[in-house]
Write a protein that holds these residues in place. Sequence first.
Motif, PDB file in Angstrom:
ATOM      1  N   VAL A  23     -18.371  10.097  -8.910  1.00  0.00           N
ATOM      2  CA  VAL A  23     -17.983  11.215  -9.762  1.00  0.00           C
ATOM      3  C   VAL A  23     -19.095  11.507 -10.756  1.00  0.00           C
ATOM      4  N   VAL A  24     -19.455  12.755 -10.908  1.00  0.00           N
ATOM      5  CA  VAL A  24     -20.375  13.149 -11.969  1.00  0.00           C
ATOM      6  C   VAL A  24     -19.565  13.251 -13.252  1.00  0.00           C
ATOM      7  N   THR A  25     -19.841  12.356 -14.176  1.00  0.00           N
ATOM      8  CA  THR A  25     -18.986  12.195 -15.344  1.00  0.00           C
ATOM      9  C   THR A  25     -18.828  13.489 -16.136  1.00  0.00           C
ATOM     10  N   ALA A  26     -19.921  14.197 -16.348  1.00  0.00           N
ATOM     11  CA  ALA A  26     -19.842  15.395 -17.184  1.00  0.00           C
ATOM     12  C   ALA A  26     -18.867  16.411 -16.616  1.00  0.00           C
ATOM     13  N   THR A  27     -18.871  16.587 -15.299  1.00  0.00           N
ATOM     14  CA  THR A  27     -17.971  17.547 -14.670  1.00  0.00           C
ATOM     15  C   THR A  27     -16.520  17.124 -14.824  1.00  0.00           C
ATOM     16  N   ALA A  74     -27.944   3.594 -21.825  1.00  0.00           N
ATOM     17  CA  ALA A  74     -28.234   3.893 -23.237  1.00  0.00           C
ATOM     18  C   ALA A  74     -27.227   4.862 -23.821  1.00  0.00           C
ATOM     19  N   SER A  75     -26.826   5.862 -23.039  1.00  0.00           N
ATOM     20  CA  SER A  75     -25.807   6.812 -23.458  1.00  0.00           C
ATOM     21  C   SER A  75     -25.129   7.352 -22.212  1.00  0.00           C
ATOM     22  N   VAL A  76     -23.969   7.953 -22.393  1.00  0.00           N
ATOM     23  CA  VAL A  76     -23.166   8.335 -21.241  1.00  0.00           C
ATOM     24  C   VAL A  76     -23.880   9.315 -20.327  1.00  0.00           C
ATOM     25  N   PHE A  77     -24.779  10.160 -20.882  1.00  0.00           N
ATOM     26  CA  PHE A  77     -25.445  11.177 -20.075  1.00  0.00           C
ATOM     27  C   PHE A  77     -26.889  10.807 -19.712  1.00  0.00           C
ATOM     28  N   SER A  78     -27.335   9.611 -20.001  1.00  0.00           N
ATOM     29  CA  SER A  78     -28.735   9.252 -19.768  1.00  0.00           C
ATOM     30  C   SER A  78     -28.986   8.675 -18.376  1.00  0.00           C
ATOM     31  N   ARG A  79     -28.080   8.849 -17.471  1.00  0.00           N
ATOM     32  CA  ARG A  79     -28.247   8.287 -16.131  1.00  0.00           C
ATOM     33  C   ARG A  79     -29.338   9.031 -15.366  1.00  0.00           C
ATOM     34  N   SER A  80     -29.820   8.383 -14.285  1.00  0.00           N
ATOM     35  CA  SER A  80     -30.942   8.921 -13.512  1.00  0.00           C
ATOM     36  C   SER A  80     -30.543  10.054 -12.584  1.00  0.00           C
ATOM     37  N   GLY A  81     -29.285  10.092 -12.205  1.00  0.00           N
ATOM     38  CA  GLY A  81     -28.847  11.061 -11.207  1.00  0.00           C
ATOM     39  C   GLY A  81     -28.884  10.513  -9.793  1.00  0.00           C
ATOM     40  N   GLN A  82     -29.387   9.276  -9.607  1.00  0.00           N
ATOM     41  CA  GLN A  82     -29.424   8.653  -8.295  1.00  0.00           C
ATOM     42  C   GLN A  82     -28.132   7.878  -8.050  1.00  0.00           C
ATOM     43  N   PRO A  83     -27.539   8.014  -6.856  1.00  0.00           N
ATOM     44  CA  PRO A  83     -26.316   7.267  -6.576  1.00  0.00           C
ATOM     45  C   PRO A  83     -26.627   5.787  -6.382  1.00  0.00           C
ATOM     46  N   PRO A  84     -25.659   4.916  -6.628  1.00  0.00           N
ATOM     47  CA  PRO A  84     -25.887   3.494  -6.357  1.00  0.00           C
ATOM     48  C   PRO A  84     -25.925   3.231  -4.863  1.00  0.00           C
ATOM     49  N   ARG A  91     -14.662  19.823 -26.518  1.00  0.00           N
ATOM     50  CA  ARG A  91     -15.011  18.753 -27.451  1.00  0.00           C
ATOM     51  C   ARG A  91     -14.293  17.451 -27.059  1.00  0.00           C
ATOM     52  N   MET A  92     -15.051  16.368 -27.050  1.00  0.00           N
ATOM     53  CA  MET A  92     -14.489  15.054 -26.723  1.00  0.00           C
ATOM     54  C   MET A  92     -15.290  13.963 -27.412  1.00  0.00           C
ATOM     55  N   TRP A  93     -14.568  12.960 -27.925  1.00  0.00           N
ATOM     56  CA  TRP A  93     -15.190  11.761 -28.484  1.00  0.00           C
ATOM     57  C   TRP A  93     -15.434  10.763 -27.349  1.00  0.00           C
ATOM     58  N   VAL A  94     -16.632  10.181 -27.377  1.00  0.00           N
ATOM     59  CA  VAL A  94     -16.976   9.154 -26.389  1.00  0.00           C
ATOM     60  C   VAL A  94     -17.410   7.903 -27.142  1.00  0.00           C
TER      61      VAL A  94
END
Length: 410
Positions: free
Chosen positions: A6-10, A52-62, A132-135
């Motif tokens: 899942v792409v978290t932001a979406t 480091a942060s919720v959106f700092s991922r590489s975009g590569q799947p595991p 708006r959402m708290w993370v």
Amino acid sequence: MRRGVVVTATALAAMAAGTLPGATAAGDATVTVRGFDLAGLAQTRLNVVGCASVFSRSGQPPRPAIGVVPGGPAGKRSLALTTVAGDAAGPISYASAVAAAPPAAMSVRAELPTTGVGYVGYQAPADAGTNRMWVGRTDLSVPGGAWTDVSLADAAFTWVQYDMGTRQQLAGPVAATPVAAFTASQGGDGYGFYALGFGCEGREFNTDAWHIGSTTYDFEGYAAAVAGGEDVTIAPGGSATLSAQVSSDGPAPRLVLEAKNSDGDWGAAPDQPRPGATSVQVSPDADTTYRWKIYSTPMVEAVKGQDHTEPFTVTVAAPDPTTDPTTESQAPDRQPAEQQAKQQPKQEAKAPAAPAPAAASPTEAAADPEPPAPAASEAPAPAETAPAPAGNTQPTEATPSTDPSETPAG
């Protein structure tokens, strides 16, 4: 492999807008996940977040795999994951009231000490219907060489508010605070999510027994079963094609044709199907009992009771003496002898002897010198004698047309 990730932001943007994905309750249960396909599950997904942060991922799947690691918390197999350094992979789950929902948990094992990260998302009642959402974020770690249970229960999080559509930070950070205390300070419980993952160093780790709500997810191999085989009779020197029907919800298992030996034990038959094939041709010299068997691999699990077929027999029929090639080969070919008989006269048929010519006695010729006897009294010419055939007149035995030792099998 992107399936089930899942792409978290979406997902979180949809939650912030009032649409809650995967919120179906399943009750207390243990769900066996075959392989690593979580696409059909309602409560959780395999997810990637930044360390480091919720959106700092590489975009590569595991990179996922199924492995056998001793001492696991559930079943024999577990899910192995390898991420890009700086990414963390693990489950994400959703809740309509995040403070009231059981926090997510998982079991983790790595060869070396490994770090991870946990996140909790929360939308305050005043922000419902917006982006708006708290993370909240918290660090996680496990020692190397042992299975460790990891839970977000009682964890304290550092909170930042984001616009989930633009990923822009709107407020925070707020000092480390547990979920219940923080939601109370923001006007009460609300939509949210839990996410946790490991692999921040980019090394492989194993995970199993995901606890999401009241459901435990146990990762096992793909299930496989085998059927087929039937009795068949073949002629001496003949062959039969044996076939199996293999079913698997993942990769194909290792298929082996087994034969029963004289001691009643099963072992691999001399003839085996090619890799990926489900049939093979056999030519036993005597009656042989076979069965098909599949063997488990780290990725594929043979279902107990369906991992081998019922025994079946290939029977070699008794030879038919009327068509025995050995008997037929002993009969000589008569054709050359018959041809010789036509060219050769029968031995008992003799040529007629020529009559002896009439000759005058010398005493008669001296006493009465008369003129020669008339022509009518001359002896006829001897009859011609039939010439003997050239070559050996004895018939030779014909060479048999078929040599038993060269009779082709089958």
